[in-house]
Design an enzyme around this catalytic site. Structure first.
Site, short mmCIF file in Angstrom:
data_model
loop_
_atom_site.label_atom_id
_atom_site.label_comp_id
_atom_site.label_asym_id
_atom_site.label_seq_id
_atom_site.Cartn_x
_atom_site.Cartn_y
_atom_site.Cartn_z
N LEU A 15 126.23 85.10 90.40
CA LEU A 15 127.41 84.81 90.59
C LEU A 15 128.46 85.99 90.85
CD1 LEU A 15 128.17 81.83 88.31
CD2 LEU A 15 127.86 81.76 90.70
N LYS A 65 119.06 96.19 81.33
CA LYS A 65 120.10 96.75 80.52
C LYS A 65 119.98 98.01 79.68
CE LYS A 65 123.05 92.69 80.63
NZ LYS A 65 123.91 91.90 79.73
N ASP A 101 130.09 93.76 78.29
CA ASP A 101 129.98 92.31 77.98
C ASP A 101 130.56 91.57 76.70
OD1 ASP A 101 127.89 91.60 79.55
OD2 ASP A 101 126.19 92.36 78.32
N ASN A 150 119.71 85.08 61.63
CA ASN A 150 118.77 85.01 62.80
C ASN A 150 117.39 84.57 62.35
OD1 ASN A 150 117.76 86.08 65.26
ND2 ASN A 150 116.60 87.65 64.29
N THR A 152 114.27 85.65 62.47
CA THR A 152 113.69 86.70 61.49
C THR A 152 114.82 87.42 60.94
OG1 THR A 152 112.36 86.91 63.47
CG2 THR A 152 112.21 88.86 62.21
N LYS A 155 115.92 91.40 61.08
CA LYS A 155 116.73 91.81 61.97
C LYS A 155 118.18 91.69 61.95
CE LYS A 155 115.18 90.89 66.37
NZ LYS A 155 114.32 90.34 67.46
N LEU A 213 126.90 81.91 74.79
CA LEU A 213 127.05 82.81 75.81
C LEU A 213 126.48 82.71 77.17
CD1 LEU A 213 126.33 86.35 73.74
CD2 LEU A 213 128.21 85.03 73.89
N TYR A 215 125.77 80.42 80.42
CA TYR A 215 126.77 79.65 81.27
C TYR A 215 125.74 78.89 82.29
CZ TYR A 215 125.84 83.26 84.88
OH TYR A 215 125.35 84.23 85.40
P1 ATR Z 1 118.65 89.13 74.04
O1 ATR Z 1 118.84 90.38 74.54
O2 ATR Z 1 119.06 87.94 75.05
O3 ATR Z 1 119.51 88.90 72.79
P2 ATR Z 1 116.59 89.39 72.53
O4 ATR Z 1 116.76 90.40 72.24
O5 ATR Z 1 114.96 89.01 72.96
O6 ATR Z 1 117.14 88.92 73.66
O7 ATR Z 1 116.72 88.51 71.33
C1 ATR Z 1 116.63 87.01 71.12
C2 ATR Z 1 117.22 86.26 70.27
O8 ATR Z 1 117.16 84.96 70.31
C3 ATR Z 1 116.72 86.74 68.72
O9 ATR Z 1 117.63 86.85 67.89
C4 ATR Z 1 115.82 85.47 68.51
O10 ATR Z 1 115.29 85.57 67.33
P3 ATR Z 1 113.99 86.30 66.53
O11 ATR Z 1 114.57 87.95 66.56
O12 ATR Z 1 113.52 85.83 65.44
O13 ATR Z 1 113.04 86.65 67.70
C5 ATR Z 1 116.55 84.53 69.00
N1 ATR Z 1 115.81 83.21 69.42
C6 ATR Z 1 114.98 83.04 70.48
N2 ATR Z 1 114.52 81.80 70.52
C7 ATR Z 1 114.62 81.26 69.34
C8 ATR Z 1 114.62 79.85 68.83
N3 ATR Z 1 114.13 78.98 69.44
N4 ATR Z 1 115.25 79.62 67.60
C9 ATR Z 1 116.15 80.79 67.14
N5 ATR Z 1 116.16 81.95 67.49
C10 ATR Z 1 115.71 82.24 68.72
#
Ligand code: ATR
Length: 267
Positions: A15, A65, A101, A150, A152, A155, A213, A215
């Site tokens: 957009l 990015k 952002d 999170n 994980t 992290k 975050l 849309y």
């Molecule tokens: P972005 O740049 O969009 O933040 P990213 O760095 O790959 O992308 O991070 C994705 C985030 O979404 C991570 O915190 C991930 O959790 P993990 O660190 O455990 O991988 C989280 N995430 C993705 N799918 C998820 C799900 N189904 N349930 C919970 N957290 C999820």
């Protein structure tokens, strides 16, 4: 005519051209704004080509990015802290990398939604790049505490530590989220892309402001928030327009109005 654009892959549904064209009209600046599909491993050469064609700046979206962070020859504090760049300004031989952002999110919350973040308890879901990008501008609003939950755990803990000098932060696993309501929940995970909702205690949404975050669609997080009595449920469209406005100002020095642009896009 000043040349701008946005790089991404995919980029078809962006957009940004619509938004920046409206800003340009408002501020009386004559610009062109292109969508550029860069091949996954060729961001840097595509960007250089665009610069050689006389571009004054460009936006960068998924998945470039981090590449843009590396391409920039100078970084703003925001970009440095976020570890990612979504806006580049061409200044002679210098490529200044900025990240708008987080400012975009804060401006949407504070200016558009009238939410004062001072002394609020904020829960962020996710500890990836999106969370890193919004933490500093959020902490600058002096919330009481930012909790990062999170899937994980490590992290979340590491990210909270990285930002602990800027305000009160803590990190833990999603399973540790309590049923106790917080003021604001921000979904910064990519779970919605897979049609999923992070697995957390339902009670935390009761009476809270829930902001995704993402849309464009009613996400699983937004459905969950509504079902669990959130006070307000919002998607990231306002943030999208606000981050674009901050980029436009970074390039041109002119601050565009955002309300009408957001209203146009919502309708
Ligand atoms: P972005 O740049 O969009 O933040 P990213 O760095 O790959 O992308 O991070 C994705 C985030 O979404 C991570 O915190 C991930 O959790 P993990 O660190 O455990 O991988 C989280 N995430 C993705 N799918 C998820 C799900 N189904 N349930 C919970 N957290 C999820």
């Amino acid at each position: 005519m000043d040349k701008y654009g946005v790089f991404g892959n995919p980029i078809k549904h962006s957009l940004s051209p619509t938004i920046h064209t409206q800003f340009a009209k408002q501020t009386g600046i004559n610009i062109s704004y292109d969508k550029i599909l860069a091949p996954i491993n060729e961001f840097s050469s595509s960007a250089r080509q665009f610069i050689n064609q006389g571009a004054k700046g460009f936006n960068v979206t998924v998945p470039f990015k981090l590449d843009a962070f590396k391409l920039a020859t100078k970084l703003t504090t925001n970009a440095q802290t976020a570890g990612a760049v979504n806006t580049i300004k061409v200044d002679g031989q210098t490529l200044i990398g900025e990240n708008t952002d987080g400012i975009g999110l804060v401006n949407d919350l504070v200016k558009n939604l009238n939410i004062n973040l001072k002394d609020k308890v904020i829960l962020i879901l996710g500890a990836g790049g999106a969370t890193r990008g919004i933490l500093l501008p959020l902490l600058k609003q002096r919330p009481k505490r930012i909790m990062i939950a999170n899937r994980t755990t490590s992290k979340a803990i590491n990210l909270a530590k990285d930002f602990s000098s800027h305000g009160k932060t803590c990190g833990f696993g999603l399973e540790k989220v309590k049923h106790e309501p917080v003021d604001i929940i921000i979904n910064a995970t990519s779970a919605s892309l897979d049609g999923k909702m992070p697995d957390i205690a339902n009670g935390v949404a009761n009476g809270s402001i829930c902001y995704d975050l993402m849309y464009g669609t009613q996400t699983p997080f937004m459905n969950w928030a509504q079902k669990n009595n959130a006070k307000m449920v919002v998607n990231g469209l306002g943030m999208l327009v606000e981050q674009a406005a901050a980029a436009f100002e970074f390039w041109t020095g002119k601050q565009p109005g955002t309300q009408k642009v957001i209203a146009n896009l919502r309708s």
